[in-house]
Motif scaffolding. Structure first.
Motif, PDB file in Angstrom:
ATOM      1  N   GLN A   1       0.809  -1.225   0.000  1.00  0.00           N
ATOM      2  CA  GLN A   1       0.000   0.000   0.000  1.00  0.00           C
ATOM      3  C   GLN A   1       0.845   1.280   0.000  1.00  0.00           C
ATOM      4  O   GLN A   1       0.422   2.314  -0.492  1.00  0.00           O
ATOM      5  CB  GLN A   1      -0.924   0.006   1.224  1.00  0.00           C
ATOM      6  CG  GLN A   1      -1.872  -1.176   1.290  1.00  0.00           C
ATOM      7  CD  GLN A   1      -2.925  -1.161   0.199  1.00  0.00           C
ATOM      8  OE1 GLN A   1      -3.106  -0.156  -0.480  1.00  0.00           O
ATOM      9  NE2 GLN A   1      -3.617  -2.271   0.004  1.00  0.00           N
TER      10      GLN A   1
ATOM     11  N   LEU B   1      -2.760   3.393 -11.493  1.00  0.00           N
ATOM     12  CA  LEU B   1      -2.338   2.176 -10.833  1.00  0.00           C
ATOM     13  C   LEU B   1      -1.203   2.567  -9.895  1.00  0.00           C
ATOM     14  O   LEU B   1      -0.069   2.735 -10.314  1.00  0.00           O
ATOM     15  CB  LEU B   1      -1.857   1.173 -11.891  1.00  0.00           C
ATOM     16  CG  LEU B   1      -1.672  -0.277 -11.475  1.00  0.00           C
ATOM     17  CD1 LEU B   1      -3.023  -0.941 -11.213  1.00  0.00           C
ATOM     18  CD2 LEU B   1      -0.937  -1.036 -12.580  1.00  0.00           C
ATOM     19  N   SER B   2      -1.509   2.735  -8.611  1.00  0.00           N
ATOM     20  CA  SER B   2      -0.536   3.341  -7.699  1.00  0.00           C
ATOM     21  C   SER B   2       0.080   2.372  -6.699  1.00  0.00           C
ATOM     22  O   SER B   2       1.177   2.610  -6.199  1.00  0.00           O
ATOM     23  CB  SER B   2      -1.203   4.485  -6.926  1.00  0.00           C
ATOM     24  OG  SER B   2      -2.355   4.028  -6.245  1.00  0.00           O
ATOM     25  N   SER B   3      -0.619   1.277  -6.392  1.00  0.00           N
ATOM     26  CA  SER B   3      -0.110   0.335  -5.390  1.00  0.00           C
ATOM     27  C   SER B   3       0.546  -0.859  -6.052  1.00  0.00           C
ATOM     28  O   SER B   3      -0.051  -1.502  -6.927  1.00  0.00           O
ATOM     29  CB  SER B   3      -1.254  -0.164  -4.491  1.00  0.00           C
ATOM     30  OG  SER B   3      -1.801   0.902  -3.752  1.00  0.00           O
TER      31      SER B   3
ATOM     32  N   SER C   1      -4.737  -5.426  -6.085  1.00  0.00           N
ATOM     33  CA  SER C   1      -3.913  -4.607  -5.193  1.00  0.00           C
ATOM     34  C   SER C   1      -4.288  -3.128  -5.253  1.00  0.00           C
ATOM     35  O   SER C   1      -3.764  -2.327  -4.482  1.00  0.00           O
ATOM     36  CB  SER C   1      -2.428  -4.774  -5.562  1.00  0.00           C
ATOM     37  OG  SER C   1      -2.029  -6.117  -5.436  1.00  0.00           O
ATOM     38  N   ASN C   2      -5.189  -2.776  -6.174  1.00  0.00           N
ATOM     39  CA  ASN C   2      -5.599  -1.376  -6.346  1.00  0.00           C
ATOM     40  C   ASN C   2      -7.122  -1.262  -6.317  1.00  0.00           C
ATOM     41  O   ASN C   2      -7.756  -0.870  -7.317  1.00  0.00           O
ATOM     42  CB  ASN C   2      -5.048  -0.834  -7.669  1.00  0.00           C
ATOM     43  CG  ASN C   2      -3.560  -0.588  -7.634  1.00  0.00           C
ATOM     44  OD1 ASN C   2      -3.100   0.512  -7.342  1.00  0.00           O
ATOM     45  ND2 ASN C   2      -2.778  -1.631  -7.933  1.00  0.00           N
TER      46      ASN C   2
ATOM     47  N   HIS D   1      -9.005   0.842  -5.201  1.00  0.00           N
ATOM     48  CA  HIS D   1      -9.538   2.201  -5.361  1.00  0.00           C
ATOM     49  C   HIS D   1      -9.967   2.497  -6.800  1.00  0.00           C
ATOM     50  O   HIS D   1     -10.638   3.507  -7.053  1.00  0.00           O
ATOM     51  CB  HIS D   1      -8.463   3.230  -4.960  1.00  0.00           C
ATOM     52  CG  HIS D   1      -7.252   3.197  -5.837  1.00  0.00           C
ATOM     53  ND1 HIS D   1      -6.256   2.264  -5.688  1.00  0.00           N
ATOM     54  CD2 HIS D   1      -6.877   3.983  -6.893  1.00  0.00           C
ATOM     55  CE1 HIS D   1      -5.310   2.477  -6.594  1.00  0.00           C
ATOM     56  NE2 HIS D   1      -5.671   3.509  -7.339  1.00  0.00           N
TER      57      HIS D   1
END
Length: 575
Positions: free
Chosen positions: A105, A168-170, A203-204, A206
C-alpha cells in the motif's frame, strides 16, 4: 467471472485452506466436482503457494493477502478459426497458476517470485513508475519479465485512458506456483499474464469504475503479450477468463469484433472424460517446421478474398453474387450462415461453396497468384510480409490453397455442430440416442484432426472430388456435408497422429490436437471405463521419458479469478 477479492491474514488463510469439508464445499464451486482427489490436489497447490509466499515475503500478522488463480485452457473444436470469425468450444481446465499476493500500500514496488526453475531469474523487482528504458537489462535477460512488465504497462495505460485522474498506484509482492505442463501448448503464458493483471487490479481496489471489463482484460492480455514480442489471438485468454465449472464455453473471439464475444454455455456430459495426452514434442518455429507453420496460414490469410474474386464470375444480378461480395469473414461461408444470407437451404449453400472452391487453384506460386488475381496484390503482399518474409521460399514453390481454405470453412461448421450436439446431450437420456450423438461428437473431432494430419494425409480437394461433393450434397447425401470434409491445414505432427490413433483405437469417442499444433498436447474425450485402457496403450506404444506425467484427465473448471471461500468452519472447529 473474476469475482470479488477476498483479503485475509496469513493465519486465517492457513485455517481456511486446511483440509475440511468446508473447504471442499467451496472448491466444488470452482472445480465442479465432488472428487476428493481433485479437490485435495487443488487445495495442496494453494497451500504450497501460501507457504512459499510466507517463506519468501515475511509479513506482519496483520498483513492481508489475496489469492489469484489462472487456469490453462483446452479447445475441443474450432481449431485455427478464431481469427476468421469461427466459434471455439473450450474450457478452462484443472491445471493452474496460483499467485499469492500481498498488496504494497505504501509504495509502487512490484516483487514477484516464481517456483518454476525453467523461468530464470526466479525473482523480479521493479517500480510501477519504471519505463521500458529503466528495465532494458531485465527485459533482455528474462523472457518472463517481458510478460510481467507488459501486463503492468498496458493496465496502467488502460486506466489512465479511462480516467486521467486515477492511476495504478499500489504495487504488490507475489509468489507463483503452477502445475500447468510447461511448453505443452496449453496457454501457460496467457494464464500467467492474466494472473499478473488480476494481481495488479486486486492490489488497487480504489480503481472501481476504471477497472477493465472481462472483454477489456482479454484485449489487455493480448496487448501485454504483444509487448513481450508474442503475436496471439483472443481465444486462449477468452476461454481462460470466461469459462464456468462443468461447462463448455461456446463463443467467437474474432479480433475484428471483440464486442461479439458473447459466450454461450453448455453442460459437459458427466459420462465423458476429457484427457490431455502430452506428446512431449515442443513447437520450434524454425527450419522446416517454420515453413509448415507459415504456408497454410499464408493461404488462409487469402482464403476469403480468393472466394470473393471467383464469385465475381457469377451473374452480377444474382443474390449469390451480392451475398458473397458482402461477406466479411471466412466463417460466414460455412453452410448455415451462408444459407441464411442466401435465403436457401444448407444443401444449396454447400454446393455453391464447393463449386466456388473448385474455381480456386489447388496450388499456386506467389507470382502466379499475382498474375491471376491482380486485384489482390495488397492482400498477397500483406500475407507475404506476415508469413513468408523469414522463409527461404523458392519462387517456383507451389503453395496449397484449396486444402487450407476447405479446412477453415469445414472447421467453422464443425465448431457450430459440436455445440448443438452438446446441447442435445444435455437433455437426451435414451441410451441409443445418446450413443449416436456421442459418435457424431467424436467424428467432428476425428475429422478435424484428419484435416491437420500428416499420417494419414487427408484427401485432397481435387476438381473431381469437389464436383462430386457438390452433386451429392444437392441429392441430400449427408456424407457430402461440409463439416465431414477434413480439408488440409497440416498443423499436426506424426507423433500427434500416432497418439490420436492410439486414443481412438482404445476407446476414445474422439480425439484431436488442440491449440496451434506442431507439437504440444492431444485432447481426447472418452467414457470413464475407457480411460485406463487408453492410458495403458499410450504408455506401452508411445514410451517417452517421464510419460507418467504425459497423461492428464482434466475437468472443465471456472475461469481465472480470485479465490473466494464461501464455506468456513465454525470458529470452534478452527483450532
Amino acid at each position: 467471472t473474476m469475482g470479488e477479492v477476498m483479503f485475509e491474514t496469513a493465519e486465517e488463510w492457513r485455517r481456511i485452506l486446511a483440509p475440511t469439508q468446508f473447504l471442499d464445499a467451496s472448491l466444488k464451486q470452482i472445480y465442479g466436482t465432488d472428487s476428493s482427489s481433485v479437490l485435495h490436489s487443488r487445495a495442496l497447490l494453494y497451500r504450497q503457494a501460501l507457504d512459499s509466499y510466507l517463506r519468501t515475503f515475511p509479513s506482519s500478522p496483520s498483513t492481508r493477502l489475496f489469492i489469484v488463480r489462472s487456469p490453462a485452457r483446452v479447445n475441443l473444436r474450432g481449431m485455427h478459426v478464431d481469427n476468421h470469425g469461427g466459434f471455439c468450444n473450450g474450457c478452462a481446465i484443472s491445471k493452474e497458476i496460483i499467485l499469492v499476493v500481498g498488496p504494497e500500500q505504501s509504495a509502487g514496488q512490484i516483487s514477484i517470485r516464481n517456483s518454476d526453475a525453467s523461468y530464470q531469474p526466479s525473482q523480479l523487482d521493479f517500480d510501477l513508475s519504471a519505463t521500458p528504458k529503466d528495465v532494458e537489462n531485465q527485459t533482455k535477460s528474462s523472457n518472463w519479465f517481458k510478460y510481467v512488465f507488459g501486463a503492468v504497462t498496458v493496465l496502467k495505460d488502460h486506466i489512465h485512458q479511462k480516467n486521467a485522474s486515477t492511476s495504478l498506484s499500489s504495487g504488490f509482492s507475489a509468489y507463483a506456483v503452477s502445475d500447468i505442463p510447461s511448453g505443452a501448448a496449453l496457454g501457460s503464458s496467457h494464464a500467467f499474464v492474466l494472473s499478473i493483471l488480476l494481481a495488479a487490479l486486486g492490489s488497487n481496489p480504489h480503481l472501481n469504475s476504471s477497472a477493465p471489463s472481462s472483454v477489456d482484460l482479454i484485449l489487455l492480455a493480448r496487448s501485454a503479450e504483444g509487448k513481450a514480442g508474442t503475436v496471439t489471438g483472443l481465444a486462449d485468454q477468452g476461454l481462460m477468463l470466461l469459462s464456468r465449472a462443468g461447462q463448455i464455453c461456446h463463443s467467437t473471439f474474432y479480433q475484428g469484433r471483440p464486442q461479439d464475444i458473447l459466450p454461450q454455455y453448455v453442460t459437459w456430459p458427466k459420462d465423458l472424460e476429457i484427457i490431455l495426452i502430452d506428446s512431449r514434442v515442443r513447437r520450434r518455429l524454425a527450419g522446416a517446421q517454420l515453413k509448415d507453420y507459415a504456408l497454410p496460414r499464408f493461404a488462409y490469410s487469402l482464403a476469403l478474398a480468393l472466394i470473393q474474386e471467383e464469385a465475381k464470375s457469377l451473374p452480377t444480378s444474382s443474390k449469390s453474387s451480392t451475398v458473397l461480395g458482402s461477406v466479411e469473414r471466412l466463417a460466414q461461408l460455412a453452410p448455415e450462415p451462408l444459407a441464411e444470407a442466401l435465403g436457401s437451404d444448407t444443401y444449396h449453400a454447400s454446393s455453391l461453396f464447393y463449386r466456388l472452391l473448385k474455381s480456386v487453384p489447388l496450388k499456386s506460386t506467389v507470382e502466379d497468384l499475382r498474375q491471376r488475381y491482380p486485384n489482390l496484390a495488397p492482400a498477397i503482399e500483406k500475407g507475404e510480409a506476415a508469413y513468408l518474409k523469414n522463409l527461404d521460399v523458392d519462387g517456383n514453390l507451389e503453395i496449397e490453397l484449396r486444402g487450407p481454405l476447405l479446412f477453415g470453412v469445414a472447421e467453422c461448421a464443425r465448431a457450430s455442430k459440436f455445440y448443438r450436439i452438446l446441447k442435445q446431450l444435455e437433455t437426451e437420456n435414451h441410451p441409443n440416442v445418446r450413443g449416436d450423438l456421442l459418435k457424431k461428437l467424436g467424428r467432428l473431432m476425428n475429422d478435424g484432426h484428419l484435416g491437420d494430419s500428416r499420417e494419414p494425409a487427408p484427401p485432397q480437394p481435387t476438381d473431381e472430388s469437389l464436383e462430386e461433393l457438390a452433386k451429392k450434397i444437392q441429392e441430400g447425401n449427408l456424407e457430402a456435408e461440409v463439416e465431414k470434409q477434413p480439408g488440409d491445414f497440416k498443423a499436426s505432427l506424426v507423433e500427434l497422429d500416432k497418439l490420436q490413433k492410439l486414443a481412438v483405437d482404445n476407446g476414445a469417442v474422439g480425439s484431436s490436437l488442440t491449440g496451434a499444433g506442431l507439437g504440444g498436447v492431444l485432447v481426447a474425450i472418452a467414457p470413464a471405463e475407457s480411460v485406463h485402457r487408453i492410458r495403458e496403450a499410450i504408455f506401452k506404444e508411445h514410451p517417452v521419458p517421464g510419460n507418467e506425467e504425459a497423461f492428464h484427465p482434466v475437468l472443465p473448471i471456472a475461469g481465472s479469478g480470485y479465490l473466494v471461500v464461501n464455506f468456513r468452519p465454525p470458529l470452534a472447529c478452527r483450532h
